[in-house]
Scaffold this motif. Structure first.
Motif, PDB file in Angstrom:
ATOM      1  N   GLU A  51      43.449  37.203  -1.260  1.00 33.99           N
ATOM      2  CA  GLU A  51      42.544  36.468  -2.060  1.00 33.99           C
ATOM      3  C   GLU A  51      43.025  34.947  -2.029  1.00 33.99           C
ATOM      4  OE1 GLU A  51      41.191  38.387  -5.595  1.00 33.99           O
ATOM      5  OE2 GLU A  51      40.174  39.921  -4.388  1.00 33.99           O
ATOM      6  N   ASP A  54      43.236  33.279   1.409  1.00 34.45           N
ATOM      7  CA  ASP A  54      41.663  32.880   1.498  1.00 34.45           C
ATOM      8  C   ASP A  54      41.367  31.471   1.004  1.00 34.45           C
ATOM      9  OD1 ASP A  54      41.665  34.816   3.575  1.00 34.45           O
ATOM     10  OD2 ASP A  54      40.689  36.160   2.361  1.00 34.45           O
ATOM     11  N   PHE A  55      41.692  31.531  -0.461  1.00 26.79           N
ATOM     12  CA  PHE A  55      41.349  30.494  -1.151  1.00 26.79           C
ATOM     13  C   PHE A  55      42.058  29.196  -0.539  1.00 26.79           C
ATOM     14  CE2 PHE A  55      42.313  27.603  -4.728  1.00 26.79           C
ATOM     15  CZ  PHE A  55      40.859  27.357  -5.089  1.00 26.79           C
ATOM     16  N   LEU A  57      43.313  28.631   2.272  1.00 27.27           N
ATOM     17  CA  LEU A  57      42.927  28.175   3.423  1.00 27.27           C
ATOM     18  C   LEU A  57      41.501  27.391   3.482  1.00 27.27           C
ATOM     19  CD1 LEU A  57      43.516  31.168   6.113  1.00 27.27           C
ATOM     20  CD2 LEU A  57      44.568  28.916   5.988  1.00 27.27           C
ATOM     21  N   GLU A  58      40.595  28.068   2.656  1.00 24.58           N
ATOM     22  CA  GLU A  58      39.393  27.164   2.232  1.00 24.58           C
ATOM     23  C   GLU A  58      39.725  25.831   2.011  1.00 24.58           C
ATOM     24  OE1 GLU A  58      36.143  27.923   3.121  1.00 24.58           O
ATOM     25  OE2 GLU A  58      36.967  29.205   4.144  1.00 24.58           O
ATOM     26  N   GLU A  59      40.644  25.731   0.899  1.00 22.92           N
ATOM     27  CA  GLU A  59      40.852  24.248   0.216  1.00 22.92           C
ATOM     28  C   GLU A  59      41.581  23.268   1.239  1.00 22.92           C
ATOM     29  OE1 GLU A  59      39.943  23.203  -2.727  1.00 22.92           O
ATOM     30  OE2 GLU A  59      38.848  24.947  -2.886  1.00 22.92           O
ATOM     31  N   ARG A  61      41.670  23.852   4.726  1.00 18.67           N
ATOM     32  CA  ARG A  61      40.919  23.525   6.272  1.00 18.67           C
ATOM     33  C   ARG A  61      39.999  22.197   5.992  1.00 18.67           C
ATOM     34  NH1 ARG A  61      37.889  28.678   6.829  1.00 18.67           N
ATOM     35  NH2 ARG A  61      40.058  29.449   7.366  1.00 18.67           N
ATOM     36  N   GLY A  64      36.722  22.003   4.432  1.00 17.47           N
ATOM     37  CA  GLY A  64      36.526  22.792   3.251  1.00 17.47           C
ATOM     38  C   GLY A  64      35.931  22.283   2.057  1.00 17.47           C
ATOM     39  N   SER A  65      35.565  23.042   1.069  1.00 16.11           N
ATOM     40  CA  SER A  65      35.006  22.636  -0.147  1.00 16.11           C
ATOM     41  C   SER A  65      36.207  21.874  -0.970  1.00 16.11           C
ATOM     42  CB  SER A  65      34.544  23.864  -1.055  1.00 16.11           C
ATOM     43  OG  SER A  65      35.527  24.663  -1.208  1.00 16.11           O
ATOM     44  N   ARG A  66      35.986  20.806  -1.367  1.00 15.74           N
ATOM     45  CA  ARG A  66      36.807  20.174  -2.165  1.00 15.74           C
ATOM     46  C   ARG A  66      35.991  19.452  -3.477  1.00 15.74           C
ATOM     47  NH1 ARG A  66      41.866  18.127   1.136  1.00 15.74           N
ATOM     48  NH2 ARG A  66      41.877  19.539   2.821  1.00 15.74           N
TER      49      ARG A  66
END
Length: 67
Positions: A51, A54-55, A57-59, A61, A64-66
């Motif tokens: 988890e 994944d978090f 990577l999202e930040e 990438r 990604g959501s910032r």
């Protein structure tokens, strides 16, 4: 006589082991239960690491959501 003592000693030890076998089995069952608990904990830790990975990577990438 000494030729007879050696086999009798081995037989005696073997009988002692067999008589104590239920105790050995219970001890092994306890150890297995403890290991299963540790395995469950490690699985939980592994899920948490996944988890977090994944978090991250999202930040990181692009797009990604910032906040």
């Amino acid at each position: 006589m000494s030729q007879l003592r050696r086999p009798i000693g081995r037989i005696s030890r073997g009988i002692g082991y067999v008589l104590n076998l239920p105790r050995h089995v219970r001890a092994l069952e306890r150890e297995v239960a403890e290991l299963r608990g540790e395995i469950d904990e490690l699985r939980g830790d592994g899920r948490r690491v996944a988890e977090l990975y994944d978090f991250v990577l999202e930040e990181v990438r692009p797009g990604g959501s910032r906040d």
